[in-house]
Write a protein that holds these residues in place. Structure first.
Motif, PDB file in Angstrom:
ATOM      1  N   ARG A 268       0.799  -1.232   0.000  1.00 43.58           N
ATOM      2  CA  ARG A 268       0.000   0.000   0.000  1.00 43.58           C
ATOM      3  C   ARG A 268       0.828   1.277   0.000  1.00 43.58           C
ATOM      4  N   THR A 269       2.047   1.207   0.493  1.00 38.17           N
ATOM      5  CA  THR A 269       2.870   2.422   0.577  1.00 38.17           C
ATOM      6  C   THR A 269       4.265   2.125   0.031  1.00 38.17           C
ATOM      7  N   ASN A 270       5.113   3.136   0.012  1.00 37.71           N
ATOM      8  CA  ASN A 270       6.503   2.941  -0.396  1.00 37.71           C
ATOM      9  C   ASN A 270       7.417   2.642   0.789  1.00 37.71           C
ATOM     10  N   GLU A 271       6.825   2.474   1.955  1.00 35.06           N
ATOM     11  CA  GLU A 271       7.577   2.151   3.169  1.00 35.06           C
ATOM     12  C   GLU A 271       7.739   0.632   3.286  1.00 35.06           C
ATOM     13  N   PRO A 272       8.685   0.177   4.110  1.00 37.18           N
ATOM     14  CA  PRO A 272       8.811  -1.274   4.296  1.00 37.18           C
ATOM     15  C   PRO A 272       7.621  -1.810   5.093  1.00 37.18           C
ATOM     16  N   ILE A 273       7.385  -3.100   4.991  1.00 34.65           N
ATOM     17  CA  ILE A 273       6.328  -3.692   5.812  1.00 34.65           C
ATOM     18  C   ILE A 273       6.718  -3.514   7.281  1.00 34.65           C
ATOM     19  N   SER A 274       5.746  -3.580   8.148  1.00 33.24           N
ATOM     20  CA  SER A 274       6.006  -3.397   9.577  1.00 33.24           C
ATOM     21  C   SER A 274       6.527  -4.690  10.202  1.00 33.24           C
ATOM     22  N   ARG A 275       7.114  -4.540  11.351  1.00 35.52           N
ATOM     23  CA  ARG A 275       7.574  -5.696  12.119  1.00 35.52           C
ATOM     24  C   ARG A 275       6.384  -6.611  12.444  1.00 35.52           C
ATOM     25  N   GLN A 276       5.233  -6.009  12.731  1.00 35.75           N
ATOM     26  CA  GLN A 276       4.032  -6.787  13.043  1.00 35.75           C
ATOM     27  C   GLN A 276       3.577  -7.596  11.825  1.00 35.75           C
ATOM     28  N   GLN A 277       3.677  -6.992  10.636  1.00 40.02           N
ATOM     29  CA  GLN A 277       3.314  -7.719   9.422  1.00 40.02           C
ATOM     30  C   GLN A 277       4.278  -8.884   9.194  1.00 40.02           C
ATOM     31  N   ALA A 278       5.559  -8.653   9.420  1.00 38.38           N
ATOM     32  CA  ALA A 278       6.549  -9.728   9.280  1.00 38.38           C
ATOM     33  C   ALA A 278       6.234 -10.859  10.259  1.00 38.38           C
ATOM     34  N   TYR A 279       5.855 -10.493  11.470  1.00 34.19           N
ATOM     35  CA  TYR A 279       5.479 -11.492  12.480  1.00 34.19           C
ATOM     36  C   TYR A 279       4.284 -12.306  11.993  1.00 34.19           C
ATOM     37  N   ARG A 280       3.270 -11.627  11.470  1.00 40.19           N
ATOM     38  CA  ARG A 280       2.072 -12.333  10.976  1.00 40.19           C
ATOM     39  C   ARG A 280       2.425 -13.312   9.858  1.00 40.19           C
ATOM     40  N   VAL A 281       3.293 -12.883   8.958  1.00 38.08           N
ATOM     41  CA  VAL A 281       3.719 -13.733   7.832  1.00 38.08           C
ATOM     42  C   VAL A 281       4.393 -15.001   8.364  1.00 38.08           C
TER      43      VAL A 281
ATOM     44  N   ASN B 270       4.342 -16.272  11.400  1.00 37.23           N
ATOM     45  CA  ASN B 270       3.457 -17.051  12.254  1.00 37.23           C
ATOM     46  C   ASN B 270       2.470 -17.882  11.448  1.00 37.23           C
ATOM     47  N   GLU B 271       1.883 -17.281  10.423  1.00 39.93           N
ATOM     48  CA  GLU B 271       0.937 -18.022   9.598  1.00 39.93           C
ATOM     49  C   GLU B 271       1.624 -19.186   8.887  1.00 39.93           C
ATOM     50  N   ALA B 272       2.815 -18.940   8.362  1.00 44.22           N
ATOM     51  CA  ALA B 272       3.552 -20.013   7.680  1.00 44.22           C
ATOM     52  C   ALA B 272       3.911 -21.136   8.655  1.00 44.22           C
ATOM     53  N   SER B 273       4.252 -20.774   9.875  1.00 44.68           N
ATOM     54  CA  SER B 273       4.603 -21.807  10.859  1.00 44.68           C
ATOM     55  C   SER B 273       3.380 -22.652  11.219  1.00 44.68           C
ATOM     56  N   ARG B 274       2.233 -22.010  11.338  1.00 44.97           N
ATOM     57  CA  ARG B 274       0.999 -22.774  11.617  1.00 44.97           C
ATOM     58  C   ARG B 274       0.696 -23.725  10.464  1.00 44.97           C
ATOM     59  N   GLN B 275       0.873 -23.251   9.228  1.00 46.81           N
ATOM     60  CA  GLN B 275       0.637 -24.091   8.053  1.00 46.81           C
ATOM     61  C   GLN B 275       1.590 -25.287   8.020  1.00 46.81           C
ATOM     62  N   ALA B 276       2.787 -25.112   8.606  1.00 46.44           N
ATOM     63  CA  ALA B 276       3.785 -26.183   8.626  1.00 46.44           C
ATOM     64  C   ALA B 276       3.614 -27.105   9.838  1.00 46.44           C
ATOM     65  N   GLY B 277       2.622 -26.801  10.669  1.00 45.56           N
ATOM     66  CA  GLY B 277       2.350 -27.657  11.826  1.00 45.56           C
ATOM     67  C   GLY B 277       3.284 -27.424  13.009  1.00 45.56           C
ATOM     68  N   ILE B 278       3.887 -26.260  13.086  1.00 43.20           N
ATOM     69  CA  ILE B 278       4.791 -25.952  14.198  1.00 43.20           C
ATOM     70  C   ILE B 278       3.960 -25.473  15.381  1.00 43.20           C
TER      71      ILE B 278
END
Length: 184
Positions: A103-116, A118-126
């Protein structure tokens, strides 16, 4: 704040990579850079494209960063391929943040990185606690398992002592079977 762990199971890493690659090349690159370089999440999120690609379009084999010189951050073949595909696919310019927001020219937030992550880890069964430090810890753990000297890992993770590094990557109270395999 919960203590997070390294992802020790390589099959879980493969599952996370597969999920992220199918979902977003940006998120896949973030994960790959994190687990292959050990760079802090704040530093990862504030990297620019020109730190990876020269003006002539060629890809560097090391990160061009004044912060990460000793030891230099090597970009392995897998990371280089992912970066090339992602940068071309997104049409990023040399002055763009590598992990810029949609949405912006800024980097993604730390919270967004965490969500990414975390979601991938749940998908991997961690089931273990996962966070942004998991990327660094995973890098350190697997580097140690492959026989990289703890002193080099300590330098990369910018920690004070080898015992602090062992504690951080989760090998302080375990004896790991390390293979020094030159594989000539």
């Amino acid at each position: 704040m919960k203590t997070v762990e390294a992802i020790k199971d390589t099959n879980q890493i493969l599952l996370m990579k597969s999920f992220l690659k199918s979902r977003s090349s940006r998120d896949y690159c973030l994960f790959l850079l994190g687990i292959n370089t050990g760079i802090r999440i704040h530093d990862l999120l504030h990297l620019y494209v020109h730190q990876f690609i020269a003006e002539d379009g060629s890809l560097y084999d090391h990160l061009m960063s004044p912060v990460h010189l000793e030891p230099p951050v090597y970009l392995n073949h897998q990371v280089q391929q992912a970066l090339t595909s992602y940068i071309e696919e997104e049409g990023l310019s040399l002055n763009d943040y590598l992990f810029k927001s949609k949405r912006t020219n800024e980097p993604i937030s730390r919270q967004q990185a965490y969500r990414v992550i975390n979601e991938a880890s749940r998908q991997a069964g961690i089931c273990e606690p996962i966070g942004t430090h998991t990327l660094r810890k995973t890098f350190g753990y697997h580097a140690y398992r492959k026989g990289i000297a703890i002193s080099l890992i300590q330098k990369r993770l910018q920690q004070s002592t080898p015992s602090e590094t062992r504690q951080y990557i989760g090998v302080a109270n375990t004896t790991l079977q390390i293979k020094l395999d030159v594989n000539l």
